[in-house]
Design a protein around this motif. Structure first.
Motif, PDB file in Angstrom:
ATOM      1  N   LYS A 156       7.870  -1.661   6.173  1.00 51.29           N
ATOM      2  CA  LYS A 156       7.909  -0.418   5.391  1.00 51.29           C
ATOM      3  C   LYS A 156       8.992  -0.614   4.345  1.00 51.29           C
ATOM      4  O   LYS A 156      10.127  -0.998   4.676  1.00 51.29           O
ATOM      5  CB  LYS A 156       8.263   0.779   6.277  1.00 51.29           C
ATOM      6  CG  LYS A 156       7.306   0.999   7.418  1.00 51.29           C
ATOM      7  CD  LYS A 156       6.144   1.836   6.982  1.00 51.29           C
ATOM      8  CE  LYS A 156       5.285   2.210   8.175  1.00 51.29           C
ATOM      9  NZ  LYS A 156       4.026   1.592   8.239  1.00 51.29           N
ATOM     10  N   VAL A 157       8.653  -0.357   3.083  1.00 51.39           N
ATOM     11  CA  VAL A 157       9.575  -0.644   1.983  1.00 51.39           C
ATOM     12  C   VAL A 157       9.679   0.523   1.015  1.00 51.39           C
ATOM     13  O   VAL A 157       8.811   1.397   0.980  1.00 51.39           O
ATOM     14  CB  VAL A 157       9.132  -1.911   1.208  1.00 51.39           C
ATOM     15  CG1 VAL A 157       9.152  -3.138   2.099  1.00 51.39           C
ATOM     16  CG2 VAL A 157       7.756  -1.730   0.583  1.00 51.39           C
ATOM     17  N   GLU A 158      10.746   0.519   0.239  1.00 47.33           N
ATOM     18  CA  GLU A 158      10.904   1.454  -0.866  1.00 47.33           C
ATOM     19  C   GLU A 158      10.832   0.630  -2.139  1.00 47.33           C
ATOM     20  O   GLU A 158      11.479  -0.414  -2.246  1.00 47.33           O
ATOM     21  CB  GLU A 158      12.250   2.168  -0.767  1.00 47.33           C
ATOM     22  CG  GLU A 158      12.474   3.166  -1.876  1.00 47.33           C
ATOM     23  CD  GLU A 158      13.773   3.930  -1.718  1.00 47.33           C
ATOM     24  OE1 GLU A 158      13.857   5.022  -2.288  1.00 47.33           O
ATOM     25  OE2 GLU A 158      14.694   3.435  -1.038  1.00 47.33           O
ATOM     26  N   THR A 205      12.523 -10.370   0.328  1.00 47.25           N
ATOM     27  CA  THR A 205      12.119 -11.063   1.564  1.00 47.25           C
ATOM     28  C   THR A 205      11.295 -10.182   2.501  1.00 47.25           C
ATOM     29  O   THR A 205      11.291 -10.382   3.715  1.00 47.25           O
ATOM     30  CB  THR A 205      13.329 -11.656   2.340  1.00 47.25           C
ATOM     31  OG1 THR A 205      14.118 -10.598   2.874  1.00 47.25           O
ATOM     32  CG2 THR A 205      14.168 -12.555   1.459  1.00 47.25           C
ATOM     33  N   ALA A 206      10.599  -9.205   1.962  1.00 45.09           N
ATOM     34  CA  ALA A 206       9.731  -8.356   2.783  1.00 45.09           C
ATOM     35  C   ALA A 206       8.592  -9.197   3.357  1.00 45.09           C
ATOM     36  O   ALA A 206       8.178 -10.198   2.773  1.00 45.09           O
ATOM     37  CB  ALA A 206       9.168  -7.209   1.945  1.00 45.09           C
ATOM     38  N   LYS A 236      14.300  -1.815  -1.170  1.00 47.28           N
ATOM     39  CA  LYS A 236      14.857  -1.662   0.170  1.00 47.28           C
ATOM     40  C   LYS A 236      13.772  -1.884   1.215  1.00 47.28           C
ATOM     41  O   LYS A 236      12.650  -1.424   1.054  1.00 47.28           O
ATOM     42  CB  LYS A 236      15.399  -0.241   0.274  1.00 47.28           C
ATOM     43  CG  LYS A 236      16.081   0.133   1.542  1.00 47.28           C
ATOM     44  CD  LYS A 236      16.433   1.606   1.403  1.00 47.28           C
ATOM     45  CE  LYS A 236      17.441   2.100   2.317  1.00 47.28           C
ATOM     46  NZ  LYS A 236      17.759   3.494   2.061  1.00 47.28           N
ATOM     47  N   ILE A 237      14.124  -2.600   2.262  1.00 48.56           N
ATOM     48  CA  ILE A 237      13.234  -2.714   3.416  1.00 48.56           C
ATOM     49  C   ILE A 237      13.680  -1.631   4.396  1.00 48.56           C
ATOM     50  O   ILE A 237      14.810  -1.662   4.899  1.00 48.56           O
ATOM     51  CB  ILE A 237      13.308  -4.114   4.040  1.00 48.56           C
ATOM     52  CG1 ILE A 237      12.836  -5.148   3.017  1.00 48.56           C
ATOM     53  CG2 ILE A 237      12.492  -4.180   5.327  1.00 48.56           C
ATOM     54  CD1 ILE A 237      13.045  -6.590   3.425  1.00 48.56           C
ATOM     55  N   ILE A 238      12.818  -0.672   4.620  1.00 49.50           N
ATOM     56  CA  ILE A 238      13.160   0.481   5.473  1.00 49.50           C
ATOM     57  C   ILE A 238      13.097   0.070   6.937  1.00 49.50           C
ATOM     58  O   ILE A 238      14.038   0.289   7.686  1.00 49.50           O
ATOM     59  CB  ILE A 238      12.223   1.675   5.184  1.00 49.50           C
ATOM     60  CG1 ILE A 238      12.378   2.085   3.720  1.00 49.50           C
ATOM     61  CG2 ILE A 238      12.499   2.819   6.140  1.00 49.50           C
ATOM     62  CD1 ILE A 238      11.293   3.028   3.220  1.00 49.50           C
ATOM     63  N   SER A 246       0.848  -1.182   0.000  1.00 52.33           N
ATOM     64  CA  SER A 246       0.000   0.000   0.000  1.00 52.33           C
ATOM     65  C   SER A 246       0.893   1.244   0.000  1.00 52.33           C
ATOM     66  O   SER A 246       1.755   1.395   0.862  1.00 52.33           O
ATOM     67  CB  SER A 246      -0.893  -0.003   1.237  1.00 52.33           C
ATOM     68  OG  SER A 246      -1.648   1.180   1.287  1.00 52.33           O
ATOM     69  N   VAL A 247       0.665   2.111  -1.003  1.00 48.50           N
ATOM     70  CA  VAL A 247       1.410   3.361  -1.117  1.00 48.50           C
ATOM     71  C   VAL A 247       0.405   4.495  -0.987  1.00 48.50           C
ATOM     72  O   VAL A 247      -0.562   4.556  -1.742  1.00 48.50           O
ATOM     73  CB  VAL A 247       2.151   3.438  -2.476  1.00 48.50           C
ATOM     74  CG1 VAL A 247       2.822   4.781  -2.657  1.00 48.50           C
ATOM     75  CG2 VAL A 247       3.161   2.303  -2.592  1.00 48.50           C
TER      76      VAL A 247
END
Length: 135
Positions: free
Chosen positions: A115-117, A109-110, A130-132, A92-93
């Motif tokens: 929270k991801v980019e 592997t999220a 990226k996994i933030i 969801s963005v």
């Protein structure tokens, strides 16, 4: 199938470095690869593979002098993983109306609530870079 492959360790670190470089390159300026010049042959080979993957995905393009440039339409988003299945997930963005479909091979592997980019590789499909933060 996505042109991206996710491997852990040094390859992941190198991919993150290349992605940050691409993200921070100003529009209409060539990508400055000097940062990678002093690396060993294995690392240089991996950087070339990563750059080729970004070329295939349309994030980068070359001019007739073989300089690399960032596509004008390239944009990254931050979002949260909201649903996970065996072979895909949805992110969801906030600034987009619909959730983004992400294939498992593009997920880094999220997991749920991470929270991801990510960036879009088509109208409704994305690639997590990226996994933030972990959920």
């Amino acid at each position: 199938m996505s042109p991206f492959f996710w491997q852990g360790g040094a390859n992941m670190e190198l991919r993150e470095q290349v992605f940050e470089l691409i993200k921070n390159t100003k529009k209409n300026e060539p990508v400055n690869l000097r940062k990678f010049k002093g690396m060993g042959p294995k690392s240089i080979s991996m950087v070339e593979k990563i750059l080729n993957q970004y070329l295939q995905a349309g994030i980068l393009y070359t001019n007739r002098l073989k300089e690399l440039f960032v596509n004008q339409n390239f944009k990254t988003y931050e979002g949260e993983v909201v649903r996970v299945r065996d072979n895909f997930m949805f992110v969801s963005v906030e600034e987009l109306d619909d959730d983004i479909y992400v294939r498992v091979e593009d997920s880094r592997t999220a997991m749920i609530k991470d929270k991801v980019e990510l960036w879009l590789d088509s109208v409704d499909s994305g690639v997590i870079e990226k996994i933030i933060t972990r959920g």
